[in-house]
Design a protein around this motif. Structure first.
Motif, short mmCIF file in Angstrom:
data_model
loop_
_atom_site.label_atom_id
_atom_site.label_comp_id
_atom_site.label_asym_id
_atom_site.label_seq_id
_atom_site.Cartn_x
_atom_site.Cartn_y
_atom_site.Cartn_z
N GLU A 1 3.25 -39.89 7.86
CA GLU A 1 4.19 -40.20 6.77
C GLU A 1 4.66 -38.93 6.07
O GLU A 1 5.76 -38.90 5.53
CB GLU A 1 3.54 -41.16 5.77
CG GLU A 1 3.34 -42.54 6.35
CD GLU A 1 2.77 -43.52 5.34
OE1 GLU A 1 2.94 -43.30 4.13
OE2 GLU A 1 2.17 -44.51 5.79
N VAL A 2 3.83 -37.89 6.11
CA VAL A 2 4.18 -36.65 5.42
C VAL A 2 5.15 -35.82 6.26
O VAL A 2 6.21 -35.40 5.78
CB VAL A 2 2.91 -35.82 5.11
CG1 VAL A 2 3.27 -34.49 4.49
CG2 VAL A 2 1.97 -36.61 4.22
N THR B 1 4.94 -37.35 15.46
CA THR B 1 4.28 -38.35 16.28
C THR B 1 2.84 -37.90 16.54
O THR B 1 2.60 -36.74 16.85
CB THR B 1 5.03 -38.52 17.62
OG1 THR B 1 6.38 -38.90 17.34
CG2 THR B 1 4.38 -39.57 18.50
N ILE B 2 1.89 -38.83 16.39
CA ILE B 2 0.48 -38.55 16.60
C ILE B 2 -0.05 -39.49 17.69
O ILE B 2 0.14 -40.71 17.60
CB ILE B 2 -0.36 -38.79 15.32
CG1 ILE B 2 0.25 -38.13 14.10
CG2 ILE B 2 -1.82 -38.39 15.54
CD1 ILE B 2 0.10 -36.66 14.00
N LEU B 3 -0.69 -38.92 18.70
CA LEU B 3 -1.38 -39.71 19.71
C LEU B 3 -2.82 -39.88 19.25
O LEU B 3 -3.52 -38.89 19.02
CB LEU B 3 -1.34 -39.01 21.08
CG LEU B 3 -2.25 -39.60 22.16
CD1 LEU B 3 -1.89 -41.05 22.47
CD2 LEU B 3 -2.18 -38.75 23.42
N VAL B 4 -3.24 -41.12 19.09
CA VAL B 4 -4.61 -41.43 18.67
C VAL B 4 -5.31 -42.10 19.85
O VAL B 4 -4.83 -43.10 20.38
CB VAL B 4 -4.63 -42.36 17.44
CG1 VAL B 4 -6.06 -42.69 17.03
CG2 VAL B 4 -3.85 -41.74 16.29
N ILE B 5 -6.43 -41.52 20.27
CA ILE B 5 -7.21 -42.08 21.37
C ILE B 5 -8.53 -42.58 20.81
O ILE B 5 -9.23 -41.85 20.10
CB ILE B 5 -7.49 -41.02 22.46
CG1 ILE B 5 -6.17 -40.54 23.07
CG2 ILE B 5 -8.41 -41.60 23.55
CD1 ILE B 5 -6.31 -39.38 24.04
N LYS B 6 -8.85 -43.84 21.11
CA LYS B 6 -10.14 -44.40 20.73
C LYS B 6 -10.90 -44.72 22.01
O LYS B 6 -10.32 -45.28 22.95
CB LYS B 6 -9.97 -45.68 19.91
CG LYS B 6 -9.39 -45.43 18.55
CD LYS B 6 -9.32 -46.69 17.73
CE LYS B 6 -8.70 -46.37 16.38
NZ LYS B 6 -8.59 -47.54 15.53
N ASP B 7 -12.18 -44.36 22.04
CA ASP B 7 -12.99 -44.59 23.23
C ASP B 7 -14.45 -44.76 22.79
O ASP B 7 -14.77 -44.59 21.62
CB ASP B 7 -12.85 -43.40 24.19
CG ASP B 7 -13.27 -43.72 25.62
OD1 ASP B 7 -13.68 -44.86 25.90
OD2 ASP B 7 -13.22 -42.81 26.46
#
Length: 126
Positions: free
Chosen positions: A88-89, A93-99
Motif C-alpha cells: 500500500e505504501v 508487487t510482492i510475491l508471498v510464498i507460504k510453505d
C-alpha cells in the motif's frame, strides 16, 4: 515424526500481477522456474525433478491473487501457496510464498525457495 511448521517468505517483484500469476499457476509458467517438467489435468499438477514426479492438487485459487497447492503425499492441513500482494505504501508487487517444513529444515527450505525465486526473477527480467 515432528509436526511441520508454516513459514512465509516475501519477495518484491517488478512485474504486473497478471504476468506473475501466469508463472505461478500454469504448467508452462511453472516449468520455466519451479520444476523440470509440469503437467496439469483437472486441477492436478504433476511436477518432475530429475525424473522423480510429485503430484499436487490445486485446493484454492483466485486469478491474479493467489494459488494454493496440496502435495498428495503431505498431511491434509499442509499446503504451499503463491500469493500476489500490493504494497500500500510503494504500490510494489510482492510475491508471498507460504510453505511447511520441519522446524530444523526451515532455513534450508527457505534457501531452496530463494534459489527458485531467483530463477523466476531471471525469467521475468527482474
Amino acid at each position: 515424526m515432528s509436526k511441520k511448521v508454516q513459514y512465509t517468505l516475501e519477495y518484491p517483484v517488478r512485474c504486473s500481477p497478471t504476468i506473475l500469476y501466469e508463472f505461478l499457476s500454469t504448467p508452462a509458467g511453472l516449468q520455466e522456474w519451479f520444476a523440470d517438467k509440469v503437467d496439469e489435468r483437472e486441477g492436478m499438477f504433476s511436477f518432475s525433478w530429475n525424473g522423480s514426479v510429485e503430484k499436487a492438487q490445486v485446493i484454492e485459487t483466485e486469478i491474479d491473487k493467489f494459488i494454493r497447492f496440496h502435495w498428495l503425499t503431505a498431511p491434509g492441513d499442509e499446503f504451499f501457496e503463491f500469493r500476489i500482494e500490493k504494497s500500500e505504501v510503494t504500490n510494489q508487487t510482492i510475491l508471498v510464498i507460504k510453505d511447511f517444513a520441519e522446524k530444523r529444515e526451515v532455513a534450508d527450505q527457505s534457501q531452496l525457495w530463494e534459489y527458485q525465486v531467483k530463477d523466476l526473477f531471471h525469467r521475468l527480467g527482474n
